[in-house]
Scaffold this active site. Structure first.
Site, PDB file in Angstrom:
ATOM      1  N   ARG A 196       0.786  -1.074   0.057  1.00  0.00           N
ATOM      2  CA  ARG A 196      -0.183  -0.016   0.088  1.00  0.00           C
ATOM      3  C   ARG A 196       0.892   1.248  -0.188  1.00  0.00           C
ATOM      4  O   ARG A 196       0.442   2.390  -0.420  1.00  0.00           O
ATOM      5  CB  ARG A 196      -1.190   0.038   1.295  1.00  0.00           C
ATOM      6  CG  ARG A 196      -1.828   1.261   1.318  1.00  0.00           C
ATOM      7  CD  ARG A 196      -2.995   0.925   2.280  1.00  0.00           C
ATOM      8  NE  ARG A 196      -2.632   0.699   3.508  1.00  0.00           N
ATOM      9  CZ  ARG A 196      -2.501   1.534   4.403  1.00  0.00           C
ATOM     10  NH1 ARG A 196      -2.623   2.514   4.289  1.00  0.00           N
ATOM     11  NH2 ARG A 196      -2.230   1.225   5.613  1.00  0.00           N
ATOM     12  N   TYR A 212     -16.903  10.909 -18.096  1.00  0.00           N
ATOM     13  CA  TYR A 212     -17.076   9.650 -17.586  1.00  0.00           C
ATOM     14  C   TYR A 212     -18.351   9.644 -16.668  1.00  0.00           C
ATOM     15  O   TYR A 212     -18.073  10.428 -15.631  1.00  0.00           O
ATOM     16  CB  TYR A 212     -15.757   8.783 -17.438  1.00  0.00           C
ATOM     17  CG  TYR A 212     -16.161   7.410 -16.596  1.00  0.00           C
ATOM     18  CD1 TYR A 212     -17.005   6.475 -17.537  1.00  0.00           C
ATOM     19  CD2 TYR A 212     -15.690   7.200 -15.537  1.00  0.00           C
ATOM     20  CE1 TYR A 212     -16.864   5.198 -16.886  1.00  0.00           C
ATOM     21  CE2 TYR A 212     -16.067   5.753 -14.788  1.00  0.00           C
ATOM     22  CZ  TYR A 212     -16.552   4.842 -15.629  1.00  0.00           C
ATOM     23  OH  TYR A 212     -16.762   3.829 -14.969  1.00  0.00           O
ATOM     24  N   ASP A 214      -8.361  14.211 -18.195  1.00  0.00           N
ATOM     25  CA  ASP A 214      -8.366  12.584 -18.309  1.00  0.00           C
ATOM     26  C   ASP A 214      -7.984  12.363 -19.740  1.00  0.00           C
ATOM     27  O   ASP A 214      -8.581  12.803 -20.966  1.00  0.00           O
ATOM     28  CB  ASP A 214      -9.797  12.150 -18.223  1.00  0.00           C
ATOM     29  CG  ASP A 214     -10.130  10.849 -18.360  1.00  0.00           C
ATOM     30  OD1 ASP A 214      -9.308   9.929 -19.028  1.00  0.00           O
ATOM     31  OD2 ASP A 214     -11.024  10.171 -17.466  1.00  0.00           O
ATOM     32  N   LYS A 262      -8.301   0.530 -20.016  1.00  0.00           N
ATOM     33  CA  LYS A 262      -8.692   0.702 -21.510  1.00  0.00           C
ATOM     34  C   LYS A 262      -7.522   0.562 -22.464  1.00  0.00           C
ATOM     35  O   LYS A 262      -7.046  -0.574 -22.330  1.00  0.00           O
ATOM     36  CB  LYS A 262      -9.455   2.288 -21.511  1.00  0.00           C
ATOM     37  CG  LYS A 262     -10.394   2.480 -20.552  1.00  0.00           C
ATOM     38  CD  LYS A 262     -11.604   1.430 -20.268  1.00  0.00           C
ATOM     39  CE  LYS A 262     -12.659   1.959 -19.558  1.00  0.00           C
ATOM     40  NZ  LYS A 262     -12.456   2.485 -18.282  1.00  0.00           N
TER      41      LYS A 262
END
Length: 398
Positions: free
Chosen positions: A57, A110, A182, A207
Protein backbone atom coordinates in the site's frame (compact mmCIF):
# COMPACT_ATOMS: atom_id res chain seq x y z
CA UNK A 1 21.57 12.74 -28.81
CA UNK A 2 18.29 11.64 -30.38
CA UNK A 3 15.28 11.78 -28.05
CA UNK A 4 13.80 8.31 -27.62
CA UNK A 5 10.56 7.77 -29.50
CA UNK A 6 7.33 6.66 -27.93
CA UNK A 7 7.65 3.05 -29.15
CA UNK A 8 11.07 2.77 -27.50
CA UNK A 9 9.73 4.30 -24.29
CA UNK A 10 6.71 1.97 -24.28
CA UNK A 11 9.05 -1.04 -24.30
CA UNK A 12 12.08 0.07 -22.28
CA UNK A 13 11.14 2.94 -19.95
CA UNK A 14 10.96 1.92 -16.30
CA UNK A 15 12.32 -1.55 -16.97
CA UNK A 16 15.71 -3.23 -17.04
CA UNK A 17 17.41 -6.60 -16.98
CA UNK A 18 17.02 -8.23 -13.55
CA UNK A 19 20.46 -7.96 -11.89
CA UNK A 20 19.93 -11.19 -9.93
CA UNK A 21 18.52 -13.59 -12.53
CA UNK A 22 19.09 -11.86 -15.87
CA UNK A 23 15.37 -12.01 -16.60
CA UNK A 24 14.45 -9.79 -19.53
CA UNK A 25 10.81 -9.51 -18.46
CA UNK A 26 10.30 -7.56 -15.22
CA UNK A 27 9.50 -9.70 -12.16
CA UNK A 28 6.15 -9.60 -10.38
CA UNK A 29 6.71 -8.70 -6.74
CA UNK A 30 3.48 -10.32 -5.54
CA UNK A 31 4.13 -9.42 -1.92
CA UNK A 32 2.30 -7.42 0.71
CA UNK A 33 5.23 -6.94 3.10
CA UNK A 34 8.98 -6.36 2.71
CA UNK A 35 11.49 -7.38 5.38
CA UNK A 36 14.20 -5.13 6.84
CA UNK A 37 17.78 -6.26 7.34
CA UNK A 38 17.71 -4.83 10.84
CA UNK A 39 15.78 -2.45 13.10
CA UNK A 40 17.94 0.49 12.08
CA UNK A 41 17.15 0.02 8.38
CA UNK A 42 13.43 -0.26 9.17
CA UNK A 43 13.48 3.00 11.12
CA UNK A 44 15.45 4.74 8.35
CA UNK A 45 12.98 3.65 5.66
CA UNK A 46 9.97 4.71 7.74
CA UNK A 47 11.53 8.12 8.38
CA UNK A 48 12.40 8.41 4.65
CA UNK A 49 16.09 8.77 5.40
CA UNK A 50 16.59 5.72 3.17
CA UNK A 51 14.70 4.45 0.14
CA UNK A 52 13.06 1.07 0.45
CA UNK A 53 9.83 -0.86 0.52
CA UNK A 54 7.65 -1.48 3.56
CA UNK A 55 4.17 -2.58 2.49
CA UNK A 56 2.58 -2.62 -0.98
CA UNK A 57 0.00 0.00 0.00
CA UNK A 58 3.02 2.28 0.48
CA UNK A 59 4.93 1.12 -2.60
CA UNK A 60 5.99 -1.94 -4.57
CA UNK A 61 8.83 -2.53 -7.09
CA UNK A 62 6.46 -3.75 -9.83
CA UNK A 63 4.23 -0.71 -9.40
CA UNK A 64 7.28 1.57 -9.36
CA UNK A 65 8.45 0.16 -12.69
CA UNK A 66 5.07 0.87 -14.28
CA UNK A 67 5.04 4.36 -12.78
CA UNK A 68 8.42 5.20 -14.32
CA UNK A 69 7.15 4.01 -17.69
CA UNK A 70 4.01 6.13 -17.49
CA UNK A 71 5.91 9.25 -16.45
CA UNK A 72 8.21 8.79 -19.46
CA UNK A 73 5.31 8.25 -21.87
CA UNK A 74 3.39 11.35 -20.72
CA UNK A 75 6.47 13.51 -20.16
CA UNK A 76 5.72 14.00 -16.46
CA UNK A 77 8.08 14.18 -13.52
CA UNK A 78 6.42 11.31 -11.70
CA UNK A 79 3.43 8.96 -11.85
CA UNK A 80 1.21 7.15 -9.38
CA UNK A 81 -0.75 4.00 -10.24
CA UNK A 82 -4.05 3.10 -8.59
CA UNK A 83 -6.53 0.25 -8.37
CA UNK A 84 -8.83 1.66 -11.07
CA UNK A 85 -9.46 4.69 -13.21
CA UNK A 86 -11.98 5.96 -10.68
CA UNK A 87 -9.42 5.51 -7.89
CA UNK A 88 -7.12 7.76 -9.94
CA UNK A 89 -9.86 10.39 -10.36
CA UNK A 90 -10.83 10.40 -6.68
CA UNK A 91 -7.25 10.36 -5.35
CA UNK A 92 -6.16 13.17 -7.68
CA UNK A 93 -9.12 15.39 -6.76
CA UNK A 94 -9.09 14.65 -3.03
CA UNK A 95 -5.40 15.55 -2.90
CA UNK A 96 -6.32 19.11 -3.91
CA UNK A 97 -9.85 19.81 -2.71
CA UNK A 98 -11.16 21.06 0.61
CA UNK A 99 -14.64 21.79 1.94
CA UNK A 100 -15.93 25.02 0.40
CA UNK A 101 -13.93 24.68 -2.83
CA UNK A 102 -15.36 24.94 -6.34
CA UNK A 103 -14.54 22.73 -9.36
CA UNK A 104 -15.11 23.52 -13.04
CA UNK A 105 -15.57 20.43 -15.19
CA UNK A 106 -16.21 19.98 -18.90
CA UNK A 107 -19.61 18.50 -19.72
CA UNK A 108 -19.92 14.96 -21.01
CA UNK A 109 -17.37 13.18 -18.83
CA UNK A 110 -17.24 9.52 -17.81
CA UNK A 111 -20.27 8.70 -15.65
CA UNK A 112 -18.18 7.65 -12.64
CA UNK A 113 -16.44 11.02 -12.71
CA UNK A 114 -19.79 12.77 -13.08
CA UNK A 115 -21.26 10.93 -10.08
CA UNK A 116 -18.21 11.60 -7.91
CA UNK A 117 -18.32 15.30 -8.75
CA UNK A 118 -22.10 15.67 -8.61
CA UNK A 119 -22.89 13.60 -5.54
CA UNK A 120 -19.87 12.53 -3.50
CA UNK A 121 -18.03 15.85 -3.49
CA UNK A 122 -21.17 17.89 -2.90
CA UNK A 123 -21.74 15.91 0.30
CA UNK A 124 -18.47 17.46 1.48
CA UNK A 125 -19.54 20.97 0.51
CA UNK A 126 -17.53 21.09 -2.71
CA UNK A 127 -19.38 23.02 -5.42
CA UNK A 128 -19.21 21.76 -9.02
CA UNK A 129 -20.22 23.37 -12.31
CA UNK A 130 -20.26 21.57 -15.67
CA UNK A 131 -19.29 23.79 -18.61
CA UNK A 132 -19.25 23.30 -22.37
CA UNK A 133 -15.53 22.70 -22.86
CA UNK A 134 -15.73 23.51 -26.55
CA UNK A 135 -16.49 27.14 -25.64
CA UNK A 136 -13.48 28.36 -23.60
CA UNK A 137 -15.11 31.71 -22.74
CA UNK A 138 -17.67 29.81 -20.65
CA UNK A 139 -14.85 28.45 -18.49
CA UNK A 140 -13.50 31.92 -17.85
CA UNK A 141 -16.96 33.26 -16.97
CA UNK A 142 -17.65 30.36 -14.59
CA UNK A 143 -14.54 30.82 -12.44
CA UNK A 144 -15.43 31.78 -8.84
CA UNK A 145 -13.21 33.19 -6.10
CA UNK A 146 -13.25 29.70 -4.51
CA UNK A 147 -12.54 27.78 -7.74
CA UNK A 148 -9.74 25.33 -6.95
CA UNK A 149 -9.20 23.45 -10.22
CA UNK A 150 -10.39 22.83 -13.78
CA UNK A 151 -11.06 19.26 -14.90
CA UNK A 152 -11.58 18.27 -18.54
CA UNK A 153 -11.86 15.11 -20.59
CA UNK A 154 -10.82 15.23 -24.23
CA UNK A 155 -11.96 13.57 -26.40
CA UNK A 156 -15.03 13.42 -24.18
CA UNK A 157 -16.87 10.25 -23.24
CA UNK A 158 -19.12 9.49 -25.11
CA UNK A 159 -19.76 12.58 -27.25
CA UNK A 160 -16.14 12.82 -28.50
CA UNK A 161 -16.11 16.58 -28.04
CA UNK A 162 -12.55 17.84 -28.48
CA UNK A 163 -11.40 20.59 -26.13
CA UNK A 164 -8.52 22.93 -26.94
CA UNK A 165 -6.04 21.99 -24.21
CA UNK A 166 -3.66 24.88 -24.85
CA UNK A 167 -6.46 27.47 -24.63
CA UNK A 168 -7.96 26.02 -21.43
CA UNK A 169 -4.51 25.66 -19.86
CA UNK A 170 -3.86 29.34 -20.60
CA UNK A 171 -7.11 30.28 -18.84
CA UNK A 172 -6.20 28.06 -15.88
CA UNK A 173 -2.70 29.55 -15.65
CA UNK A 174 -3.97 33.15 -15.74
CA UNK A 175 -6.25 32.38 -12.81
CA UNK A 176 -3.67 30.36 -10.88
CA UNK A 177 -5.62 27.11 -11.21
CA UNK A 178 -4.30 23.60 -11.91
CA UNK A 179 -5.68 21.86 -14.99
CA UNK A 180 -6.46 18.14 -14.71
CA UNK A 181 -7.05 16.17 -17.93
CA UNK A 182 -8.42 12.67 -18.44
CA UNK A 183 -6.36 11.37 -21.36
CA UNK A 184 -7.84 7.86 -21.47
CA UNK A 185 -9.37 8.07 -24.96
CA UNK A 186 -6.33 9.58 -26.68
CA UNK A 187 -3.48 7.93 -24.70
CA UNK A 188 0.02 9.48 -24.79
CA UNK A 189 0.32 8.14 -28.34
CA UNK A 190 -2.52 10.42 -29.41
CA UNK A 191 -1.86 13.56 -27.37
CA UNK A 192 0.45 14.78 -24.61
CA UNK A 193 -1.54 17.16 -22.37
CA UNK A 194 1.41 18.10 -20.13
CA UNK A 195 3.24 19.49 -23.16
CA UNK A 196 0.16 21.61 -23.92
CA UNK A 197 0.05 23.16 -20.46
CA UNK A 198 -1.89 20.70 -18.30
CA UNK A 199 -0.71 20.06 -14.74
CA UNK A 200 -2.08 16.57 -14.11
CA UNK A 201 -2.98 13.72 -16.48
CA UNK A 202 -5.33 10.92 -15.44
CA UNK A 203 -5.85 7.52 -17.09
CA UNK A 204 -8.10 4.57 -16.74
CA UNK A 205 -5.34 2.09 -17.58
CA UNK A 206 -8.06 -0.55 -17.86
CA UNK A 207 -8.68 0.76 -21.37
CA UNK A 208 -6.02 1.31 -24.05
CA UNK A 209 -2.94 1.15 -21.81
CA UNK A 210 -3.80 -2.40 -20.79
CA UNK A 211 -5.42 -3.02 -24.15
CA UNK A 212 -6.56 -6.61 -23.65
CA UNK A 213 -9.56 -6.34 -21.35
CA UNK A 214 -7.95 -8.34 -18.55
CA UNK A 215 -6.68 -5.89 -15.91
CA UNK A 216 -8.17 -2.88 -14.12
CA UNK A 217 -6.00 0.06 -13.11
CA UNK A 218 -5.65 3.84 -13.03
CA UNK A 219 -2.83 6.36 -13.21
CA UNK A 220 -2.03 9.95 -12.27
CA UNK A 221 0.94 11.76 -13.86
CA UNK A 222 2.25 15.21 -13.00
CA UNK A 223 4.80 17.17 -11.03
CA UNK A 224 6.77 15.33 -8.35
CA UNK A 225 5.48 17.41 -5.44
CA UNK A 226 1.82 16.76 -6.30
CA UNK A 227 2.34 13.05 -7.01
CA UNK A 228 4.23 12.54 -3.75
CA UNK A 229 1.40 14.17 -1.80
CA UNK A 230 -1.14 12.00 -3.60
CA UNK A 231 0.96 8.91 -2.87
CA UNK A 232 1.96 9.55 0.76
CA UNK A 233 -1.25 11.12 1.99
CA UNK A 234 -4.34 10.38 -0.13
CA UNK A 235 -3.51 6.93 -1.54
CA UNK A 236 -2.18 5.54 1.73
CA UNK A 237 -5.27 6.74 3.60
CA UNK A 238 -7.93 5.73 1.06
CA UNK A 239 -6.08 2.59 -0.02
CA UNK A 240 -6.91 2.40 -3.73
CA UNK A 241 -3.73 0.42 -4.48
CA UNK A 242 -3.10 -1.44 -7.74
CA UNK A 243 -2.23 -5.13 -7.42
CA UNK A 244 1.30 -6.09 -8.59
CA UNK A 245 -0.11 -8.68 -10.99
CA UNK A 246 -2.40 -6.13 -12.68
CA UNK A 247 0.53 -3.70 -12.85
CA UNK A 248 2.57 -6.35 -14.63
CA UNK A 249 -0.24 -7.12 -17.10
CA UNK A 250 -0.68 -3.42 -17.88
CA UNK A 251 3.07 -2.93 -18.29
CA UNK A 252 3.11 -5.81 -20.76
CA UNK A 253 0.16 -4.26 -22.60
CA UNK A 254 1.93 -0.91 -22.92
CA UNK A 255 4.75 -2.56 -24.89
CA UNK A 256 2.42 -2.72 -27.91
CA UNK A 257 0.47 0.50 -27.18
CA UNK A 258 1.91 2.56 -30.09
CA UNK A 259 1.29 -0.27 -32.57
CA UNK A 260 -2.22 -0.87 -31.26
CA UNK A 261 -3.17 2.81 -31.25
CA UNK A 262 -2.11 3.22 -34.87
CA UNK A 263 -4.23 0.18 -35.81
CA UNK A 264 -7.21 1.33 -33.71
CA UNK A 265 -7.03 4.75 -35.34
CA UNK A 266 -6.72 3.40 -38.88
CA UNK A 267 -9.67 1.05 -38.39
CA UNK A 268 -11.76 3.77 -36.75
CA UNK A 269 -11.17 6.22 -39.59
CA UNK A 270 -12.35 3.71 -42.20
CA UNK A 271 -15.40 2.78 -40.14
CA UNK A 272 -16.28 6.43 -39.43
CA UNK A 273 -16.18 7.16 -43.17
CA UNK A 274 -18.36 4.12 -43.85
CA UNK A 275 -20.91 5.15 -41.22
CA UNK A 276 -20.97 8.76 -42.42
CA UNK A 277 -22.00 7.62 -45.90
CA UNK A 278 -24.62 5.12 -44.75
CA UNK A 279 -28.24 6.26 -45.28
CA UNK A 280 -29.38 4.76 -41.95
CA UNK A 281 -26.91 6.89 -39.99
CA UNK A 282 -28.00 10.36 -38.89
CA UNK A 283 -24.74 11.61 -37.38
CA UNK A 284 -21.16 10.43 -36.80
CA UNK A 285 -18.70 11.92 -34.31
CA UNK A 286 -15.03 11.05 -34.87
CA UNK A 287 -12.22 13.62 -34.40
CA UNK A 288 -10.51 12.51 -37.61
CA UNK A 289 -13.48 13.39 -39.82
CA UNK A 290 -13.59 16.90 -41.34
CA UNK A 291 -17.27 16.97 -40.32
CA UNK A 292 -16.37 16.83 -36.63
CA UNK A 293 -17.10 20.25 -35.09
CA UNK A 294 -13.65 20.45 -33.50
CA UNK A 295 -11.70 18.71 -36.27
CA UNK A 296 -9.24 21.61 -36.60
CA UNK A 297 -8.45 21.49 -32.88
CA UNK A 298 -7.94 17.73 -33.13
CA UNK A 299 -5.52 18.26 -36.02
CA UNK A 300 -3.60 20.74 -33.90
CA UNK A 301 -3.23 18.75 -30.68
CA UNK A 302 -3.66 15.06 -31.58
CA UNK A 303 -1.14 12.81 -33.31
CA UNK A 304 -3.70 10.01 -33.66
CA UNK A 305 -7.48 10.31 -33.53
CA UNK A 306 -8.03 7.12 -31.55
CA UNK A 307 -10.40 4.20 -31.77
CA UNK A 308 -13.64 5.68 -30.38
CA UNK A 309 -16.64 6.59 -32.54
CA UNK A 310 -20.09 7.85 -31.53
CA UNK A 311 -23.00 7.78 -33.96
CA UNK A 312 -26.76 8.12 -34.06
CA UNK A 313 -29.18 6.29 -36.30
CA UNK A 314 -32.15 7.72 -38.16
CA UNK A 315 -34.46 5.50 -36.12
CA UNK A 316 -33.14 6.73 -32.76
CA UNK A 317 -32.96 4.54 -29.66
CA UNK A 318 -35.13 1.73 -31.02
CA UNK A 319 -32.99 1.47 -34.17
CA UNK A 320 -29.86 1.41 -32.03
CA UNK A 321 -31.22 -1.44 -29.92
CA UNK A 322 -32.05 -3.45 -33.03
CA UNK A 323 -28.61 -2.81 -34.50
CA UNK A 324 -26.78 -3.94 -31.34
CA UNK A 325 -28.93 -7.06 -31.08
CA UNK A 326 -28.21 -8.04 -34.69
CA UNK A 327 -24.40 -7.83 -34.65
CA UNK A 328 -22.27 -10.97 -34.69
CA UNK A 329 -18.67 -9.77 -34.54
CA UNK A 330 -18.98 -6.57 -32.53
CA UNK A 331 -19.45 -7.37 -28.85
CA UNK A 332 -22.25 -5.75 -26.89
CA UNK A 333 -20.32 -4.68 -23.79
CA UNK A 334 -19.23 -1.61 -21.88
CA UNK A 335 -15.62 -0.45 -21.45
CA UNK A 336 -13.32 0.34 -24.35
CA UNK A 337 -9.78 0.05 -25.67
CA UNK A 338 -9.95 -3.74 -26.03
CA UNK A 339 -8.57 -5.73 -28.96
CA UNK A 340 -12.21 -6.64 -29.62
CA UNK A 341 -14.71 -4.16 -31.05
CA UNK A 342 -17.17 -3.21 -28.32
CA UNK A 343 -20.51 -1.47 -28.84
CA UNK A 344 -22.78 0.06 -26.22
CA UNK A 345 -25.72 2.41 -25.66
CA UNK A 346 -24.60 5.18 -23.25
CA UNK A 347 -28.09 6.38 -22.27
CA UNK A 348 -29.14 2.97 -20.93
CA UNK A 349 -25.71 1.60 -19.99
CA UNK A 350 -22.59 3.64 -19.19
CA UNK A 351 -24.42 6.95 -18.55
CA UNK A 352 -27.73 5.60 -17.24
CA UNK A 353 -26.97 7.12 -13.82
CA UNK A 354 -26.89 10.63 -15.31
CA UNK A 355 -30.36 12.26 -15.18
CA UNK A 356 -31.90 12.45 -18.67
CA UNK A 357 -32.10 16.24 -18.61
CA UNK A 358 -28.39 16.42 -17.81
CA UNK A 359 -27.53 13.78 -20.43
CA UNK A 360 -29.29 15.75 -23.14
CA UNK A 361 -27.58 18.96 -22.01
CA UNK A 362 -24.25 17.15 -22.32
CA UNK A 363 -25.12 15.91 -25.84
CA UNK A 364 -25.77 12.30 -24.83
CA UNK A 365 -29.00 11.67 -26.72
CA UNK A 366 -31.24 8.64 -26.26
CA UNK A 367 -30.15 7.27 -29.64
CA UNK A 368 -26.39 7.77 -29.31
CA UNK A 369 -24.26 4.66 -29.81
CA UNK A 370 -20.64 4.34 -28.71
CA UNK A 371 -18.28 2.12 -30.69
CA UNK A 372 -14.86 1.12 -29.41
CA UNK A 373 -13.17 -0.04 -32.61
CA UNK A 374 -11.01 -3.10 -32.12
CA UNK A 375 -8.12 -4.69 -33.97
CA UNK A 376 -10.07 -7.16 -36.10
CA UNK A 377 -9.73 -6.86 -39.88
CA UNK A 378 -11.52 -3.64 -40.67
CA UNK A 379 -13.42 -5.23 -43.53
CA UNK A 380 -14.93 -7.75 -41.12
CA UNK A 381 -16.05 -5.00 -38.71
CA UNK A 382 -17.61 -3.01 -41.55
CA UNK A 383 -19.36 -6.10 -42.91
CA UNK A 384 -20.85 -6.80 -39.47
CA UNK A 385 -22.07 -3.21 -39.08
CA UNK A 386 -23.39 -3.14 -42.65
CA UNK A 387 -25.32 -6.36 -42.05
CA UNK A 388 -26.87 -4.89 -38.90
CA UNK A 389 -27.72 -1.62 -40.62
CA UNK A 390 -29.25 -3.50 -43.57
CA UNK A 391 -31.38 -5.45 -41.12
CA UNK A 392 -32.60 -2.10 -39.78
CA UNK A 393 -33.68 -1.09 -43.26
CA UNK A 394 -35.58 -4.34 -43.73
CA UNK A 395 -37.27 -4.02 -40.32
CA UNK A 396 -38.50 -0.52 -41.25
CA UNK A 397 -39.62 -1.34 -44.79
CA UNK A 398 -43.37 -1.45 -45.52
Amino acid sequence: MRKEGISTLAIHAGEGICPTTGSVAPPIYQATTFAFRNAEQGAAIFSEEMEGYVYTRWGNPTLASLERKLAALEGGEEALVTASGMAAVTIALLTVLDSGDHVLCSKGVYTGTYKFLSYSLRRFDVEVDFVDGTNPTLFEKAIHPNTRLIYIETPANPTLDVIDIAVISDIARRHGLPLFIDNTFATPCGQRPLELGADVVIHSMTKYLCGHGDAIGGAIIGRRKFIEEARKVTLRIYGGVLSPFNAWLIMRGIHTLPLRMRAHSQNAMEIAKFLEEHPAVKMVRYPGLPSHPQHEIALKQMKLFGGMISFELMGGEEAGRKLMNSLRLCTLAVSLGDTRTLISHPASMTHAAVPREERLRFGITDGLIRLSVGLEDVGDIIEDLDRGLSYLGESHSP
